[in-house]
Design an enzyme around this catalytic site. Structure first.
Site, PDB file in Angstrom:
ATOM      1  N   TYR A 459       1.068  -1.063   0.025  1.00  6.63           N
ATOM      2  CA  TYR A 459       0.129   0.030   0.201  1.00  6.63           C
ATOM      3  C   TYR A 459       0.850   1.571  -0.123  1.00  6.63           C
ATOM      4  CZ  TYR A 459      -2.603  -3.688   2.142  1.00  6.63           C
ATOM      5  OH  TYR A 459      -2.967  -5.043   2.300  1.00  6.63           O
ATOM      6  N   HIS A 460       2.221   1.314  -0.880  1.00  3.02           N
ATOM      7  CA  HIS A 460       2.727   2.347  -0.517  1.00  3.02           C
ATOM      8  C   HIS A 460       2.909   2.948  -1.986  1.00  3.02           C
ATOM      9  CE1 HIS A 460       5.053   0.313   2.989  1.00  3.02           C
ATOM     10  NE2 HIS A 460       3.688   1.175   3.341  1.00  3.02           N
ATOM     11  N   HIS A 461       2.184   3.307  -2.362  1.00  4.58           N
ATOM     12  CA  HIS A 461       2.023   4.361  -3.934  1.00  4.58           C
ATOM     13  C   HIS A 461       2.268   5.607  -3.834  1.00  4.58           C
ATOM     14  CE1 HIS A 461      -1.889   1.509  -3.377  1.00  4.58           C
ATOM     15  NE2 HIS A 461      -0.793  -0.136  -3.644  1.00  4.58           N
TER      16      HIS A 461
END
Length: 531
Positions: A459-461
């Site tokens: 979830y580190h976009h």
């Protein structure tokens, strides 16, 4: 209140607080997910994804930010940004509070170790020591080593950015929030290239808010490029294809980066020490949580401990970590929501994890920190209500990324064989993924197949409106986060990162916001007093 309960983090993905994005099918990666699409939850709520995430607070390595500066972004070297990491921090961990060089105890964002965790997390730390590692404050001088996770929590409850920064100022006269509102475009004069406001819809009405000084876009790594492109800022050929008049031809949406891992690397144990939802959601635990904010319900979705490893220089305790091991005191079978949250294909899940559905387990995500693969955000249509196209392009590099994850798998298996984990009878779950069963289990070929089948985003976009110098063909904003060629428009969120840091991106995004606040004041003639 519901959103501030740590153990509910995964459940929030099934509410309207999630944009519920999914990637487009790709050649490699997410092959075992439903329809070949990885789920990319994003926070559709005040406080953004800090309301949905697992509250992990990691800054990254000094080399991340020195690299940003060396590539033409003055003021973003670690020596400068450390101040902004510390500015919002309120460190509650006693042994870390004393380190004033790297920590602060007066900021808005509270940090603490979890009030409750499984004994398996201590086994993870001890296993690290057994295999030559050491315990480290990864938000201190060096990152290589093992640690219990530092969480954005206060007294066992979630500290989102909304709770930390907005709740205390909600009665300010110069602060207004329009909830349940959707920005449809930034208003830009096509002749003067001056941004002068935003258009948004709330209910069935359209509103226009005009800016006397500048518009600040903080919609995140997916929505910020979408809004820019709909407003006429982006790659001309793509905008033309979508019948959008180009105001400024810029590489918006390119350079998409993320951290991802093999999901489902599971170990069985012969004790009842793991997290299992039927043991968590008991009346006594619920009473304990609401009385004291302790107990299993105060555990942030099962994530408990972490390790940072430099695979290129494994014996350097001041290395640059390219691999993270994220320890979970349970696994995909620990609670029913995990299967849905990770979007794993039903047939694969039932065949591989169904037989151990009632077992006690632990799991580690071997996570790639410095990916070489890059993706892209594109418009589906010019309608802002239609979700953009997300091309993650996992494993699209020359093989570097898969080798780092493989190193992590081998390390986790090594840890599982230590005395610390054998105390619990830890054993690698060895039912093979059906589409990888033609490879011998536990060979390199099998794990390469597995990581491209059960591919989990962490979830580190980021990085889709890249910060860079004017001669950087990929840059969208300058080092003061101003959009090139458009006056009065600035982007302040994770999308401006040139490269994803070796960190969970919540802390770096708060740092960007703190630094941007000072730059905005400076640019409008307000002097900043160093602290």
């Amino acid at each position: 209140m519901f959103m501030d309960i740590p153990v509910m983090a995964t459940m929030l993905q099934f509410t309207d607080a999630n944009w519920d994005y999914h990637t487009e099918p790709q050649k490699a990666g997410c092959m075992g997910m439903r329809d070949g699409r990885c789920a990319w939850p994003r926070g559709r709520v005040v406080g953004g994804s800090s309301v949905l995430h697992s509250m992990m607070h990691t800054r990254g390595n000094r080399r991340d930010y020195d690299r940003w500066a060396a590539n033409g972004n003055p003021g973003w070297e670690f020596a400068s940004v450390l101040h902004y990491f510390k500015k919002s921090e309120n460190m509650q961990i006693p042994e870390l509070r004393r380190n004033k060089l790297y920590h602060n105890t007066e900021g808005e964002m509270f940090l603490q170790y979890p009030n409750w965790r499984t004994p398996l997390s201590d086994a993870f730390l001890q296993a690290g020591i057994e295999t030559g590692g050491k315990i480290v404050d990864y938000n201190g001088e060096k990152q290589i080593g093992y640690s219990i996770i530092q969480f954005t929590m206060k007294n066992g409850t979630r500290m989102s950015t909304s709770r930390a920064f907005l709740h205390p100022i909600k009665y300010r006269k110069n602060f207004q929030v329009a909830k349940n509102a959707m920005v449809t475009r930034i208003l830009i004069n096509p002749s003067t290239k001056q941004a002068y406001g935003v258009e948004f819809r709330k209910g069935n009405k359209k509103y226009v808010v005009k800016a006397t000084r500048e518009v600040i876009l903080s919609a995140g790594a997916i929505n910020s490029p979408q809004i820019l492109m709909i407003s006429g800022i982006g790659p001309k050929d793509h905008l033309t294809e979508k019948n959008i008049t180009t105001i400024m031809d810029l590489p918006v949406g390119y350079n998409l980066q993320d951290h991802w891992a093999l999901g489902g690397l599971t170990f069985l144990i012969n004790t009842t020490d793991s997290i299992r939802m039927e043991r968590v959601a008991t009346i006594s635990n619920i009473i304990e949580y609401f009385s004291t904010h302790n107990g299993p319900i105060s555990a942030p979705s099962g994530t408990e401990a972490i390790a940072f490893i430099d695979t290129k220089n494994p014996n350097n305790d001041d290395g640059y970590p390219d691999l993270e091991l994220l320890f979970v005191g349970g696994s995909l079978v620990s609670q029913p929501s995990y299967k849905q949250a990770f979007a794993i294909d039903d047939q694969i899940y039932d065949e591989v994890y169904g037989p151990i559905q009632d077992r006690d387990t632990w799991m580690v995500f071997p996570m790639l920190l410095l990916p070489e693969s890059k993706g892209r955000i594109m418009l589906r249509t010019k309608n802002p209500y239609k979700k953009p196209l997300i091309y993650a392009n996992y494993f699209s590099d020359n093989g570097h990324d898969q080798k780092v994850i493989l190193h992590g798998i081998r390390k986790v298996i090594e840890l599982s064989k230590t005395k610390a984990f054998q105390k619990y009878g830890s054993r690698l779950h060895d039912i093979p993924l059906p589409n990888c069963a033609h490879h011998k289990f536990n060979t390199d070929a099998y794990w390469y197949c597995a990581m491209k089948t059960i591919t989990n985003t962490i979830y580190h976009h980021c990085c889709t409106t890249k910060m860079g110098p004017k001669d950087d063909s990929e840059a969208v904003v300058d080092s003061r986060l101003r959009v090139y060629g458009v006056r009065g428009l600035r982007v302040v969120d994770a999308s401006i990162m040139p490269n994803v840091p070796a960190a969970h991106t919540n802390a770096p995004t708060m740092m960007i916001a703190e630094k941007a606040a000072d730059m905005i004041k400076e640019d409008w003639g307000i002097s900043i007093t160093p602290t």
